[in-house]
Design a protein around this motif. Sequence first.
Motif, PDB file in Angstrom:
ATOM      1  N   LYS A   1       0.835  -1.210   0.000  1.00 36.53           N
ATOM      2  CA  LYS A   1       0.000   0.000   0.000  1.00 36.53           C
ATOM      3  C   LYS A   1       0.870   1.260   0.000  1.00 36.53           C
ATOM      4  O   LYS A   1       0.548   2.242  -0.669  1.00 36.53           O
ATOM      5  CB  LYS A   1      -0.909  -0.014   1.229  1.00 36.53           C
ATOM      6  CG  LYS A   1      -2.035   1.006   1.184  1.00 36.53           C
ATOM      7  CD  LYS A   1      -3.134   0.556   0.260  1.00 36.53           C
ATOM      8  CE  LYS A   1      -4.370   1.439   0.388  1.00 36.53           C
ATOM      9  NZ  LYS A   1      -5.443   1.002  -0.512  1.00 36.53           N
TER      10      LYS A   1
ATOM     11  N   SER B   1      -3.760   1.959  17.634  1.00 30.70           N
ATOM     12  CA  SER B   1      -4.874   2.607  16.960  1.00 30.70           C
ATOM     13  C   SER B   1      -4.388   3.932  16.399  1.00 30.70           C
ATOM     14  O   SER B   1      -3.173   4.150  16.291  1.00 30.70           O
ATOM     15  CB  SER B   1      -6.040   2.808  17.935  1.00 30.70           C
ATOM     16  OG  SER B   1      -7.189   3.278  17.246  1.00 30.70           O
TER      17      SER B   1
ATOM     18  N   SER C   1       0.039   6.589  15.681  1.00 35.30           N
ATOM     19  CA  SER C   1      -0.264   5.695  14.569  1.00 35.30           C
ATOM     20  C   SER C   1       0.355   4.343  14.886  1.00 35.30           C
ATOM     21  O   SER C   1       1.519   4.093  14.576  1.00 35.30           O
ATOM     22  CB  SER C   1       0.292   6.256  13.256  1.00 35.30           C
ATOM     23  OG  SER C   1       0.045   5.362  12.193  1.00 35.30           O
TER      24      SER C   1
ATOM     25  N   GLY D   1      -0.835   1.261  13.906  1.00 37.47           N
ATOM     26  CA  GLY D   1      -1.613   0.296  13.136  1.00 37.47           C
ATOM     27  C   GLY D   1      -0.811  -0.666  12.300  1.00 37.47           C
ATOM     28  O   GLY D   1      -1.301  -1.140  11.272  1.00 37.47           O
TER      29      GLY D   1
ATOM     30  N   ILE E   1     -10.632   1.777  13.011  1.00 41.23           N
ATOM     31  CA  ILE E   1      -9.378   2.168  12.366  1.00 41.23           C
ATOM     32  C   ILE E   1      -8.684   0.950  11.766  1.00 41.23           C
ATOM     33  O   ILE E   1      -8.522   0.832  10.567  1.00 41.23           O
ATOM     34  CB  ILE E   1      -8.429   2.875  13.360  1.00 41.23           C
ATOM     35  CG1 ILE E   1      -9.099   4.116  13.950  1.00 41.23           C
ATOM     36  CG2 ILE E   1      -7.117   3.247  12.670  1.00 41.23           C
ATOM     37  CD1 ILE E   1      -9.393   5.198  12.947  1.00 41.23           C
ATOM     38  N   GLY E   2      -8.278   0.004  12.599  1.00 43.58           N
ATOM     39  CA  GLY E   2      -7.591  -1.188  12.116  1.00 43.58           C
ATOM     40  C   GLY E   2      -6.188  -0.896  11.636  1.00 43.58           C
ATOM     41  O   GLY E   2      -5.592   0.132  11.971  1.00 43.58           O
ATOM     42  N   ARG E   3      -5.659  -1.804  10.839  1.00 48.72           N
ATOM     43  CA  ARG E   3      -4.286  -1.676  10.361  1.00 48.72           C
ATOM     44  C   ARG E   3      -4.179  -0.488   9.406  1.00 48.72           C
ATOM     45  O   ARG E   3      -5.010  -0.309   8.519  1.00 48.72           O
ATOM     46  CB  ARG E   3      -3.846  -2.976   9.699  1.00 48.72           C
ATOM     47  CG  ARG E   3      -3.860  -4.141  10.676  1.00 48.72           C
ATOM     48  CD  ARG E   3      -3.658  -5.481  10.013  1.00 48.72           C
ATOM     49  NE  ARG E   3      -2.280  -5.647   9.565  1.00 48.72           N
ATOM     50  CZ  ARG E   3      -1.934  -5.793   8.306  1.00 48.72           C
ATOM     51  NH1 ARG E   3      -2.842  -5.785   7.361  1.00 48.72           N
ATOM     52  NH2 ARG E   3      -0.658  -5.966   7.989  1.00 48.72           N
ATOM     53  N   HIS E   4      -3.111   0.288   9.582  1.00 57.21           N
ATOM     54  CA  HIS E   4      -3.022   1.528   8.814  1.00 57.21           C
ATOM     55  C   HIS E   4      -1.617   2.112   8.902  1.00 57.21           C
ATOM     56  O   HIS E   4      -0.788   1.669   9.702  1.00 57.21           O
ATOM     57  CB  HIS E   4      -4.019   2.555   9.352  1.00 57.21           C
ATOM     58  CG  HIS E   4      -3.619   3.130  10.678  1.00 57.21           C
ATOM     59  ND1 HIS E   4      -3.878   2.487  11.869  1.00 57.21           N
ATOM     60  CD2 HIS E   4      -2.934   4.271  11.008  1.00 57.21           C
ATOM     61  CE1 HIS E   4      -3.383   3.207  12.869  1.00 57.21           C
ATOM     62  NE2 HIS E   4      -2.804   4.281  12.382  1.00 57.21           N
TER      63      HIS E   4
ATOM     64  N   VAL F   1      -4.945   9.286   7.239  1.00 57.90           N
ATOM     65  CA  VAL F   1      -4.890   7.863   7.567  1.00 57.90           C
ATOM     66  C   VAL F   1      -5.095   7.054   6.292  1.00 57.90           C
ATOM     67  O   VAL F   1      -6.052   7.291   5.539  1.00 57.90           O
ATOM     68  CB  VAL F   1      -5.961   7.491   8.611  1.00 57.90           C
ATOM     69  CG1 VAL F   1      -5.933   5.990   8.885  1.00 57.90           C
ATOM     70  CG2 VAL F   1      -5.752   8.264   9.889  1.00 57.90           C
TER      71      VAL F   1
ATOM     72  N   ARG G   1      -5.835   3.299   5.359  1.00 55.54           N
ATOM     73  CA  ARG G   1      -6.203   1.992   5.907  1.00 55.54           C
ATOM     74  C   ARG G   1      -5.709   0.877   4.989  1.00 55.54           C
ATOM     75  O   ARG G   1      -5.768   0.982   3.770  1.00 55.54           O
ATOM     76  CB  ARG G   1      -7.728   1.900   6.089  1.00 55.54           C
ATOM     77  CG  ARG G   1      -8.225   2.784   7.229  1.00 55.54           C
ATOM     78  CD  ARG G   1      -9.745   2.701   7.343  1.00 55.54           C
ATOM     79  NE  ARG G   1     -10.216   3.396   8.520  1.00 55.54           N
ATOM     80  CZ  ARG G   1     -10.435   4.713   8.579  1.00 55.54           C
ATOM     81  NH1 ARG G   1     -10.213   5.467   7.503  1.00 55.54           N
ATOM     82  NH2 ARG G   1     -10.860   5.279   9.692  1.00 55.54           N
TER      83      ARG G   1
ATOM     84  N   ASP H   1      -6.523  -2.666   5.722  1.00 62.97           N
ATOM     85  CA  ASP H   1      -7.588  -3.660   5.609  1.00 62.97           C
ATOM     86  C   ASP H   1      -8.748  -3.256   6.513  1.00 62.97           C
ATOM     87  O   ASP H   1      -8.708  -2.234   7.168  1.00 62.97           O
ATOM     88  CB  ASP H   1      -7.089  -5.068   5.948  1.00 62.97           C
ATOM     89  CG  ASP H   1      -6.520  -5.205   7.346  1.00 62.97           C
ATOM     90  OD1 ASP H   1      -5.871  -6.222   7.614  1.00 62.97           O
ATOM     91  OD2 ASP H   1      -6.722  -4.281   8.178  1.00 62.97           O
TER      92      ASP H   1
END
Length: 367
Positions: free
Chosen positions: A166, A316, A330, A332, A343-346, A363, A365, A367
Motif C-alpha cells: 500500500k 490505533s 499511529s 496500526g 481504524i484497524g491496520r493503517h 490515515v 487503511r 484492511d
Amino acid sequence: MIVRDPLLVLLALAAPLALSCLDVAEGRARRDLEVGKASMGDARVVVDEGLAAVRRLAPGELSLWASAPVLSVRLIDAAGGPWTVTIENMLADAELSAHVGGAPVPVELVEAPFPTQRTFRISVPPGAEATLSLRPPDAARLDPWRFAVFADVQEDIDRVQDIYAKMNETDGIRFALISGDLTARGSSEQLERFQREMKTLAIPCYATLGNHELGTRDDLYHEWFGRGNFRFVFRGAQFTMLDSASATIDPLAYGWLSGWLAEGRDLLHVVTMHLAPLDPVGSRNGAFASRAEGNKLLTMLADGRVDLTFYGHIHSFYAFENAGIPAYISGGGGAIPERLDGIGRHFVTVDVEPPGRIAQVAVVRVD
C-alpha cells in the motif's frame, strides 16, 4: 478496551527503583555514541552523526544500514586498494560521490538488487581518507512532498507486506518513519526478518525502537538499525527520533535534544518516539513512567517550536495536541489492534509544504 503491555507494565513497576539507582535507558544512549564507527586492521570508518549502522567491515568491504536520506562517511585505509561499499535503506535515486583530499574519486555502481540497496566500487589510495557522500537530488528542494509514519508491527510480521504494498502504491512518499515495536521480542532473528521484509519497499524506512525491542537484549537493535536517538534534515524539515522505549528519555539524550531543538528552531520540526510523554486516552500504560518527566519533555518541545509529534505503542490512531503541538499516534502496523475503533491496520501520510507548513495528515487503511 484497556490493553496493558506486559513488558511496559514491568518497566513501569520498576521505574521508581530503577530511576533511583540508574537510568534504564543509559546503556542505549551510550551505545548511540558508537554507532557508525568501526575499525579493522588498517581500515577505519566513521559515519557523521552516527546516521548509519556499520553492518559489515571486512578487507575491502563496507556495508551500511542508513538512518537518514543524506550520509557523510569517512573511510580511512592505511593499505589502500579497491573497496565495495553497500548501502541499504537508501533512497532509490540517491547518488554516491567520493573525494580524497578534495579531489573527486570515481565511483562505479556495481549492483542494485533492491529499490533501496546499492553496491558501489571505489579505490582508496594508501593512507588516504576518502569522504563518501550519499545524497538524493532533491535533498535541498523546497517544493511540496510527502512522508509516511507507522508503528507496532510486532507479531504481525507475516502480514506486513500488504502495508508495504500500500505504501508503494501511494503517490509521492519519499520515506517512512517507524516509531518502534518493529518486532515481538527484539531478537536477532526478528530484527533480521524485519529488515528482510523491507526489501520490497520502494522507499527507505527510518526507525527508532519501542519497548518490544527490549524483550531479548537491549543492545541488539543498535547492531541492526543503529541509533535510537538521532536527527536529520531533509527538504527544509528536521526529523528528530527519540528512544522512549523504557518510558523515559536518557539524560544524555536530553542534552542532544537541547542542541537539536536550537538547530531546528527555524525549520519545520517533526519529533517521533514510541511512547508518548502523556497518554492522550488515560486508560492505558501508554505514557512515560513519570508524569513530571513527560511535562518536562513537552515543555522542551514547545519551547523549541516543534511543529509535529508522532508516537506509537497504542495500537490505533489518535489525533490530539500536547503542549499546543499537533500530535498523532499511529500504531496500526498490525500488532493486536484495538477493537471496535473503526481504524484497524493503517499508516499515515504527511504532506509537507515548505518552508514550514504541514498541509495534511491522512490515515491510509490497509484492511
